[in-house]
Design an enzyme around this catalytic site. Structure first.
Site, mmCIF file in Angstrom:
data_model
loop_
_atom_site.group_PDB
_atom_site.id
_atom_site.type_symbol
_atom_site.label_atom_id
_atom_site.label_comp_id
_atom_site.label_asym_id
_atom_site.label_seq_id
_atom_site.Cartn_x
_atom_site.Cartn_y
_atom_site.Cartn_z
ATOM 1 N N ASN A 241 0.813 -1.196 0.000
ATOM 2 C CA ASN A 241 0.000 0.000 0.000
ATOM 3 C C ASN A 241 0.852 1.254 0.000
ATOM 4 O OD1 ASN A 241 -1.959 1.819 0.352
ATOM 5 N ND2 ASN A 241 -2.818 0.925 2.191
ATOM 6 N N CYS A 242 0.554 2.125 -0.936
ATOM 7 C CA CYS A 242 1.269 3.383 -0.983
ATOM 8 C C CYS A 242 0.336 4.558 -0.753
ATOM 9 C CB CYS A 242 1.997 3.522 -2.313
ATOM 10 S SG CYS A 242 3.091 2.130 -2.628
ATOM 11 N N VAL A 243 -0.777 4.319 -0.047
ATOM 12 C CA VAL A 243 -1.672 5.421 0.279
ATOM 13 C C VAL A 243 -1.079 6.163 1.478
ATOM 14 C CG1 VAL A 243 -3.214 4.289 1.909
ATOM 15 C CG2 VAL A 243 -4.149 5.962 0.328
#
Lengths: 428, 347
Positions: A241-243
């Site tokens: 996840n790169c949020v």
């Protein structure tokens, strides 16, 4: 299923000729680990660095945090689908290096990687200021496409964590924690009249670098399903996840999910922890409707009285949170929601993008839009110039003296929605 | 420790006159005046009203910049730590003036407190900016209004930690403040769930908001004559992001001229949005802002024309209050440009 976590306390890291424990100090053979990670041809370079609590060190941009673990006994290996085979995990014995963490950093994978300050005001907001950190600075080859680079960085973190734990086998544990996950028949019959409680565990799956992996499967392609909490402790759920850094669930917090820990702690005394249902947060309405209906249906099939529902991310997933809440309450399942807030820098705006009257019991990880000044540190691991593009930093956030003005959004796990922290918010 | 404060009142309570004197520019009275006499007694020896600002209600409302600067300067000149305003009861313009005075003082870092009737329009406008003590709707309630004002002002000046709005006697400001609880969130969540299950009272940490609902306009009758505009929260901007729209929690929006642009080319346009993977939007920005398709429709005569300006911001984490303000501004600009319909694209 029964899993023992054999925990070895690590209080210091240093580089040395051979990887292994020297008392409570973990010695890391940097060249050996580098060579292992550089086996992946997507990576042009890997450097390793060490940061301890209290150091004047800033690590950024951080992609993932991983606690070193490996199997001692039992089927499979940790992080199934990536490190281990796709064999069911969650049974037997697992070695855990407690008090330390692998942080992957380096060239920005996307605009949303986080900051970890080891001291100063920012340190209060990230749990990773309290762990001894091995920073793995990754540089993918220039011709590697973004999604392949994310994949390579994700695997590198898992490999490093597994490598470190594997080199500590044979050492007696400082403590052993035992977790039982009985069959449904036994579990549901147990605990007399205590209320049955499920955990509905929402996984970020908006896609395009907002991904979570379950046994190596992209979570946006799953139907909600039952999973044993002990499987999660063995790394069945991995963050891709790169949020925003503040409320993405990195792999470390999946492994150490505090809601699961808390439900275990009260199990048999105040409640009957009946099971964990993982569900996703896809972007289309049909997916949202299908997944929320299916997750609540599983909870109804378990016959639970109540559920803790945790969100991951913000904005779009607020709609999934609300759907899960409304459908569960309509099915007679009482809910508590764990979320965080985007109430604007002054705190006066609406905190969530969706809302329902049924959501009368919310726990929040705090307002991620609140700003903080992070003073300069003696050393920066990673790339400080990324502050201007990291979500939560805004243009001009890097001051000439090296200090950063950022929203809490940019700080790793600051407003974690698994209830990992003490941070919250109230209305004045 | 003792504190020095300034009291803000209007022309009526300052004894200058009624409605006919509402254009009075702000003036300073050294020491107390009007309701300040009663307030000073309640504040006790610890808090001293060192000056009173008397200002006409109309003047304040129509000269905000000047009056705001005057208030801040007066506070500084008198070496004061705080401003107390009113009570304004249900006098609308006085309430707005008190609210504004407090917001100006608070913005400059001073402790600020006003008092007025909960339905005074000044409450809705300024409750987020300052503490407002509720009063009755007219001046007969003066005696009841002053003690809670004095008590709360003392607490605020001393920097005491405040309890809930109800227990402290002020109107809920609707402002979220971060705090470190004793327990971690997971433990708080299970505590709350068990209370809810047992039917015991519990307090949610966040009351879910009630949203505005916008009634859609009726459909456009004749699209072949309509001017259509594009507005996006998907962050499509000219290459280089000239207005520096932030990747998240945007602080502005941009207006861009697409006269003669038939297709948004990679390299000429990009996305500034940090909430999604930018790859596909940067490859072809029309995927988020469909200029190419609108130009086709324009050529085919299926729409009148595409408006020559488009508006863009980043929706990611952006405060609703900002979004509402910009939406209104953009809407007014589009109406002035005689645009009949808007296509709103997100991400």
């Amino acid at each position: 299923m029964k899993l023992e976590l054999h925990k070895i306390r690590v209080s210091q890291l240093r580089f040395g000729p051979s990887t292994g424990l020297d008392g409570s100090c973990l010695v890391v053979n940097a060249e050996e680990l580098r060579a292992l990670l550089l086996e992946d041809s997507h990576l042009a370079d890997v450097t390793l660095d060490i940061a301890h609590p209290g150091d004047s060190v800033r690590i950024m941009p951080v992609k993932d945090a991983i606690e070193p673990r490996c199997k001692l006994e039992g089927p499979g290996e940790v992080f199934p689908g990536f490190i281990g085979p796709v064999e069911t995990v969650g049974e037997g014995k697992t070695l855990v290096l407690e008090g330390m963490c692998v942080l992957t950093t380096g060239r920005l994978v996307a605009a949303q990687e986080g900051i970890v300050d080891m001291s100063g005001p920012g340190a209060d907001y990230t749990p990773f200021s309290r762990t001894c950190n091995l920073a793995v600075v990754l540089r993918p080859r220039d011709d590697v496409k973004l999604h392949e680079a994310e994949h390579a960085c994700r695997i590198a973190g898992l490999k490093a964590a597994h490598y470190l734990a594997s080199h500590c086998k044979g050492r007696p544990a400082d403590s052993v924690e035992c977790y039982e996950a009985p069959s449904l028949r036994e579990g549901l019959a147990a605990c007399g009249d205590l209320p049955k409680v499920a955990y509905i565990y929402m996984l970020q799956s908006q896609g395009l670098l907002h991904d979570t992996w379950v046994y190596g499967v992209d979570a946006k392609r799953i139907l909600p399903t039952l999973i044993s909490p002990t499987e999660i402790m063995d790394g069945a759920i991995v963050s891709g996840n790169c949020v925003s850094a503040c409320d993405k669930n990195n792999t470390y917090v999946h492994l150490n999910n505090p809601i699961i820990r808390e439900l275990y702690r009260r199990h048999g005394k105040e409640l009957n922890f009946a099971g964990v249902i993982i569900t996703n947060e896809n972007v289309t309405l049909a997916d949202k409707q299908r997944s929320s209906s299916y997750a609540v249906k599983l909870a109804s099939m378990l016959g639970v009285d109540a559920a803790v529902i945790s969100e991951e991310g913000f904005g779009n997933p607020d709609a999934d949170l609300v759907l899960n809440c409304v459908k569960a309450e309509k099915a007679g399942i009482r809910t508590v929601l764990v979320t965080d807030e985007f109430a604007g820098a002054n705190g006066a705006s609406q905190s969530l993008a969706d809302s329902c009257v049924e959501g009368d019991a919310c726990v929040t990880g705090g307002n991620a839009n609140a700003t903080i000044i992070l003073p300069p540190m003696d050393k920066v691991i990673g790339d400080i110039a990324q502050a201007d593009v990291i979500a939560g930093g805004f243009f001009g956030s890097l001051k000439p003296d090296g200090s950063l003005e950022v929203e809490l959004q940019a700080i790793m796990a600051a407003t974690n929605e698994l209830g990992f922290n003490r941070l919250g918010a109230y209305t004045i | 420790m003792s504190y020095r404060i300034v009291h803000y009142i209007n022309q009526f309570f300052g004894g200058v006159g009624g409605e006919e004197k509402a254009d009075l520019p702000p003036e300073i009275r050294e020491g107390v005046a009007g309701p300040g006499l009663g307030l000073a007694k309640l504040l006790g020896s610890e808090v001293e009203i060192v000056a009173t600002i008397v200002c006409g209600d109309n003047y304040c409302v129509s000269h905000q910049e000047e009056v705001g600067a005057f208030i801040v300067e007066t506070l500084r000149k008198h070496d004061a730590q705080g401003l107390i305003a009113g009570p304004a009861f249900n006098a609308g313009r006085y309430g707005m003036a008190c609210g504004f005075a407090c917001s100006a003082a608070a913005q400059a870092g001073f402790t600020a407190l006003a008092a007025m009737y909960p339905e005074n329009p000044g409450v809705e406008l300024y409750k987020a900016a300052a503490y407002i003590v509720p009063t009755s709707d007219n001046a007969r309630g003066m005696g009841a209004a002053l003690p809670p004002m004095a008590a709360l002002m003392g607490k605020l000046l001393r920097g005491e930690k405040l309890g809930s709005p109800e227990s402290e006697g002020y109107i809920e400001r609707g402002v979220r403040v971060n705090t470190f609880y004793e327990k971690i969130g997971a433990e708080r969540a299970v505590d709350m769930l068990l209370k809810k299950l047992r039917g015991e009272p519990f307090v949610t940490e966040y009351k879910m908001p009630v949203f505005d609902r916008v009634t859609p306009r009726p459909g456009v009758e004749d699209m072949t004559r309509a001017t259509i505009a594009l507005v996006t929260s998907g962050g499509i901007v000219p290459q280089g992001n000239p207005d520096h729209i932030a990747a998240s929690s945007a602080r502005n929006y941009g207006e861009y001229d697409i006269s003669g642009v038939n297709d948004l080319q990679a390299g000429a346009y990009q996305t500034a949005h940090g909430g999604y993977d930018q790859t596909y939007a940067n490859q072809d920005p029309d995927r988020v802002l469909p200029v190419d398709v609108l130009r086709d429709l324009e050529k085919e005569g299926r729409i009148g024309k595409l408006h020559h300006l488009y508006y863009a911001t980043v929706g990611n984490g952006t405060a609703v209050s900002n979004a509402r303000k910009w939406g209104r501004e953009i809407g007014e600009k589009l109406r002035a440009a005689n645009v009949q319909a808007v296509i709103l694209t997100s991400t």
